[in-house]
Design an enzyme around this catalytic site. Structure first.
Site, short mmCIF file in Angstrom:
data_model
loop_
_atom_site.label_atom_id
_atom_site.label_comp_id
_atom_site.label_asym_id
_atom_site.label_seq_id
_atom_site.Cartn_x
_atom_site.Cartn_y
_atom_site.Cartn_z
N HIS A 181 6.11 1.45 -10.05
CA HIS A 181 6.01 2.88 -9.75
C HIS A 181 7.13 3.27 -8.77
CE1 HIS A 181 3.72 0.23 -7.27
NE2 HIS A 181 3.51 1.12 -6.33
N ARG A 182 7.41 2.39 -7.82
CA ARG A 182 8.43 2.68 -6.80
C ARG A 182 9.81 2.79 -7.44
NH1 ARG A 182 6.10 -0.40 -3.58
NH2 ARG A 182 4.94 1.34 -2.72
N LYS A 231 8.51 -7.55 -10.27
CA LYS A 231 7.78 -6.29 -9.99
C LYS A 231 8.73 -5.10 -9.85
CE LYS A 231 5.11 -3.95 -6.40
NZ LYS A 231 4.46 -3.99 -5.08
N GLY A 245 -0.39 -5.35 -0.59
CA GLY A 245 -1.45 -4.37 -0.87
C GLY A 245 -2.38 -4.77 -2.00
N SER A 299 7.10 1.58 8.04
CA SER A 299 6.80 0.50 8.98
C SER A 299 6.24 -0.72 8.23
CB SER A 299 5.81 0.98 10.04
OG SER A 299 4.74 1.63 9.41
N GLU A 348 1.72 11.26 11.63
CA GLU A 348 0.36 11.45 11.15
C GLU A 348 0.41 11.97 9.72
OE1 GLU A 348 -3.75 13.68 12.11
OE2 GLU A 348 -2.07 14.09 13.47
N ASP A 377 5.49 7.71 -0.21
CA ASP A 377 4.05 7.65 -0.01
C ASP A 377 3.46 7.19 -1.33
OD1 ASP A 377 1.94 8.06 1.96
OD2 ASP A 377 1.11 9.41 0.46
N SER A 378 2.60 6.20 -1.24
CA SER A 378 2.15 5.59 -2.48
C SER A 378 0.72 5.11 -2.37
CB SER A 378 3.07 4.41 -2.82
OG SER A 378 3.29 3.63 -1.67
N LYS A 426 7.17 -3.08 1.88
CA LYS A 426 7.60 -1.85 1.20
C LYS A 426 9.10 -1.63 1.46
CE LYS A 426 4.95 2.18 1.15
NZ LYS A 426 4.68 3.55 1.64
P1 IMP Z 1 1.49 4.30 2.67
O1 IMP Z 1 2.33 3.42 3.53
O2 IMP Z 1 0.72 5.35 3.41
O3 IMP Z 1 2.26 4.87 1.52
O4 IMP Z 1 0.33 3.36 2.12
C1 IMP Z 1 0.42 2.81 0.90
C2 IMP Z 1 -0.75 1.87 0.67
O5 IMP Z 1 -1.00 1.90 -0.72
C3 IMP Z 1 -0.38 0.44 1.02
O6 IMP Z 1 -0.84 0.07 2.29
C4 IMP Z 1 -1.05 -0.35 -0.09
O7 IMP Z 1 -2.38 -0.59 0.27
C5 IMP Z 1 -1.03 0.61 -1.27
N1 IMP Z 1 0.19 0.42 -2.10
C6 IMP Z 1 1.26 1.26 -2.20
N2 IMP Z 1 2.18 0.75 -3.02
C7 IMP Z 1 1.72 -0.44 -3.41
C8 IMP Z 1 2.27 -1.44 -4.24
O8 IMP Z 1 3.40 -1.38 -4.75
N3 IMP Z 1 1.50 -2.52 -4.43
C9 IMP Z 1 0.25 -2.65 -3.86
N4 IMP Z 1 -0.29 -1.75 -3.06
C10 IMP Z 1 0.44 -0.64 -2.83
#
Ligand code: IMP
Length: 211
Positions: free
Chosen positions: A195-196, A190, A170, A8, A43, A72-73, A12
């Site tokens: 990492h992605r 980037k 983020g 969502s 959840e 998930d990151s 990303k």
């Molecule tokens: P997810 O959607 O639960 O995976 O939340 C990931 C959260 O980690 C995001 O809301 C960001 O705060 C942080 N995050 C993940 N990937 C990145 C990135 O590539 N750059 C900056 N923040 C990231």
């Protein structure tokens, strides 16, 4: 084959889509990347990136019956981690976490969620010399009811003294990748180093073999 990109988070989604398109071209695979027909509430109750990525992809697969990809990151800051990596799997909601909650003041809450997360990390590291950190991404693809594949990627770096830059999302404005003199939010390419990308490359390696 259709592959749903399940997130969502608009930024990303854009990153995943653009990296996937370039990997698809290189691998010469017949894939069509689509958005889910509608967003669903998942959840993320697990305590690892891997489990949460799987929970997301499986929930979307179950809802729509289309192969589903989820990432998930998060950020892991060495000086804030003990047996638990922080912000870690709680990266998106770190500003609300009880850990270090005293560093944010009432007045700060006019800021956006991302700005609050960044501010909290910077305040917690104010007197800290160890600023080592890394981004982690785990990608899960659920291909059928009982078949999933995974990939993981990391980007090592350090936490800046203050936020800078407008690219990405983020924690990008406070993260300096190893070998660079500026934050990820100032780095236009980037997607080439992230990492992605590494996580997607690794899951694509398997996808090529199983399709
Ligand atoms: P997810 O959607 O639960 O995976 O939340 C990931 C959260 O980690 C995001 O809301 C960001 O705060 C942080 N995050 C993940 N990937 C990145 C990135 O590539 N750059 C900056 N923040 C990231």
């Amino acid at each position: 084959m259709k592959l749903m990109i399940c997130t969502s988070n608009k930024k990303k989604f854009e990153e995943l889509y653009s990296i996937l398109e370039s990997l698809k071209k290189d691998a010469n695979l017949d894939l069509e990347f689509v958005s889910p027909p509608k967003e669903i509430e998942v959840e993320e109750y697990a305590n690892t990136f891997l489990s949460n990525a799987y929970l997301k992809a499986k929930a979307y697969y179950d809802a729509f019956g289309i192969p589903a990809l989820a990432d998930d990151s998060g950020l892991v800051v060495e000086a804030l981690s003990d047996n638990l990596e922080r912000p870690g799997v709680y990266s998106s909601r770190f500003y609300k976490d009880s850990f270090g909650s005293n560093v944010l003041k009432e007045d700060d809450f006019k800021l956006s969620k991302d700005e609050l997360n960044n501010l909290k990390v910077l305040r917690l590291l104010e007197k800290e010399e160890n600023r080592k950190a890394k981004f982690v991404s785990v990608v899960a693809i659920v291909l059928s009811n009982n078949y999933g594949i995974f990939g993981e990627g990391e980007l090592k770096g350090s936490i800046a003294k203050e936020p800078s830059g407008n690219f990405g999302f983020g924690y990008d404005p406070i993260f300096i990748p190893e070998g660079y003199a500026t934050t990820l939010a100032n780095i236009e390419n980037k997607d080439k180093i992230s990492h992605r990308r590494k996580a997607l490359e690794s899951v694509f390696f398997i996808l090529k073999k199983v399709l």
